[in-house]
Design a protein around this motif. Structure first.
Motif, short mmCIF file in Angstrom:
data_model
loop_
_atom_site.label_atom_id
_atom_site.label_comp_id
_atom_site.label_asym_id
_atom_site.label_seq_id
_atom_site.Cartn_x
_atom_site.Cartn_y
_atom_site.Cartn_z
N ASP A 54 0.84 -1.23 0.08
CA ASP A 54 -0.09 0.17 -0.02
C ASP A 54 0.80 1.37 -0.19
O ASP A 54 1.52 1.42 1.02
CB ASP A 54 -0.86 -0.06 1.14
CG ASP A 54 -2.06 0.90 1.40
OD1 ASP A 54 -1.46 2.29 1.11
OD2 ASP A 54 -3.09 0.77 1.43
N LYS A 112 0.16 4.00 2.78
CA LYS A 112 0.57 3.60 4.04
C LYS A 112 2.33 3.48 4.05
O LYS A 112 2.79 3.87 5.21
CB LYS A 112 0.20 2.02 4.40
CG LYS A 112 -1.38 2.07 4.91
CD LYS A 112 -2.04 0.82 5.09
CE LYS A 112 -3.37 0.53 5.34
NZ LYS A 112 -3.70 -0.68 6.16
N ASP A 142 -3.28 3.30 12.66
CA ASP A 142 -3.13 2.19 11.61
C ASP A 142 -2.15 1.31 12.12
O ASP A 142 -1.00 1.59 12.11
CB ASP A 142 -2.96 2.86 10.12
CG ASP A 142 -2.91 1.62 9.31
OD1 ASP A 142 -2.66 0.40 9.62
OD2 ASP A 142 -3.57 1.74 8.17
N GLU A 162 -0.83 -1.21 10.94
CA GLU A 162 0.18 -1.61 9.93
C GLU A 162 1.26 -0.71 9.76
O GLU A 162 2.48 -0.91 9.59
CB GLU A 162 -0.59 -1.97 8.45
CG GLU A 162 -1.20 -3.23 8.58
CD GLU A 162 -1.99 -3.37 7.08
OE1 GLU A 162 -1.26 -3.67 6.20
OE2 GLU A 162 -3.23 -3.02 7.02
N VAL A 163 0.81 0.53 9.86
CA VAL A 163 1.81 1.93 9.69
C VAL A 163 2.56 1.77 11.14
O VAL A 163 3.98 1.89 11.16
CB VAL A 163 0.97 3.11 9.65
CG1 VAL A 163 2.09 4.16 9.84
CG2 VAL A 163 0.38 3.22 8.22
N LEU A 169 4.64 -4.36 4.16
CA LEU A 169 4.84 -3.03 4.44
C LEU A 169 6.02 -2.87 5.45
O LEU A 169 6.88 -2.11 5.25
CB LEU A 169 3.58 -2.45 5.17
CG LEU A 169 3.76 -0.95 5.37
CD1 LEU A 169 3.72 -0.07 4.25
CD2 LEU A 169 2.51 -0.52 6.38
#
Length: 191
Positions: free
Chosen positions: A39, A42, A99, A101-102, A119
């Protein structure tokens, strides 16, 4: 969060030299995200904030590690590792980034971890190979990054481990585990 707002928040926390490094990580992470299918938004956000806590006082970081019950073994290893997990915490609390994931990409950009997400890999590698980096072995990793994200990560970890060993510095266990995990997966995919 808008790019310019995020960059402004980060710029207030770091030196001009580190800000230029951050811009290099941002551009490299966008390239890697596009190339390997992560992404992009992100990746950009995690890259902008990856060094958010880099220049926080060591005592403040130590207090956060203890208070927030982060892995205690962080305190037994080089303080250079601290800004990643502390940064993830502060980015959530101060910048309002929620977020997971971030935040994990920020949290693990110095040590890596077993079963890294795409990521996380992008941010880890972008930090290592951004254009401003100049040290032995970085060109080889940049070339590998054009062909294989995992092979580039393995080589960057190998370089880091050897560098720390030559300096007689302790190596954070997650870094070894990340290296072994990536190598095992690469071997399995080759069979």
């Amino acid at each position: 969060m808008e790019r310019e707002k995020a960059l402004q928040l980060v710029k207030e926390q770091i030196t001009e030299h580190r800000y230029q490094h951050t811009l290099g990580v941002v551009e490299t992470s966008i390239w890697l995200a596009e190339k390997y299918g992560a992404d992009v938004k992100k990746a950009e956000l995690a890259a902008i904030f990856h060094d958010y806590a880099k220049f926080r006082p060591k005592e403040e970081m130590k207090e956060i590690i203890i208070r927030e019950k982060m892995p205690k073994d962080l305190l037994e290893h080089n303080e250079e590792l601290w800004h990643a997990p502390v940064g993830a915490y502060l980015v959530e609390k101060e910048a309002g980034v929620e977020d997971p994931e971030v935040l994990d990409a920020i949290r693990y950009h110095t040590s890596g971890r077993v079963n890294m997400t795409l990521l996380e890999k992008v941010i880890f590698l972008a930090d290592y190979i951004e254009p401003g980096r100049k040290f032995p072995g970085v060109e080889e990793v940049r070339e590998l990054a054009k062909q294989s994200l995992d092979k580039a990560l393995i080589k960057s970890l190998q370089n880091t481990i050897l560098f720390l060993m030559k300096k007689n510095q302790r190596i954070y266990p997650d870094t070894f585990h990340t290296y072994n995990d990536l190598l095992l997966k690469l071997e399995e995919s080759d069979t």
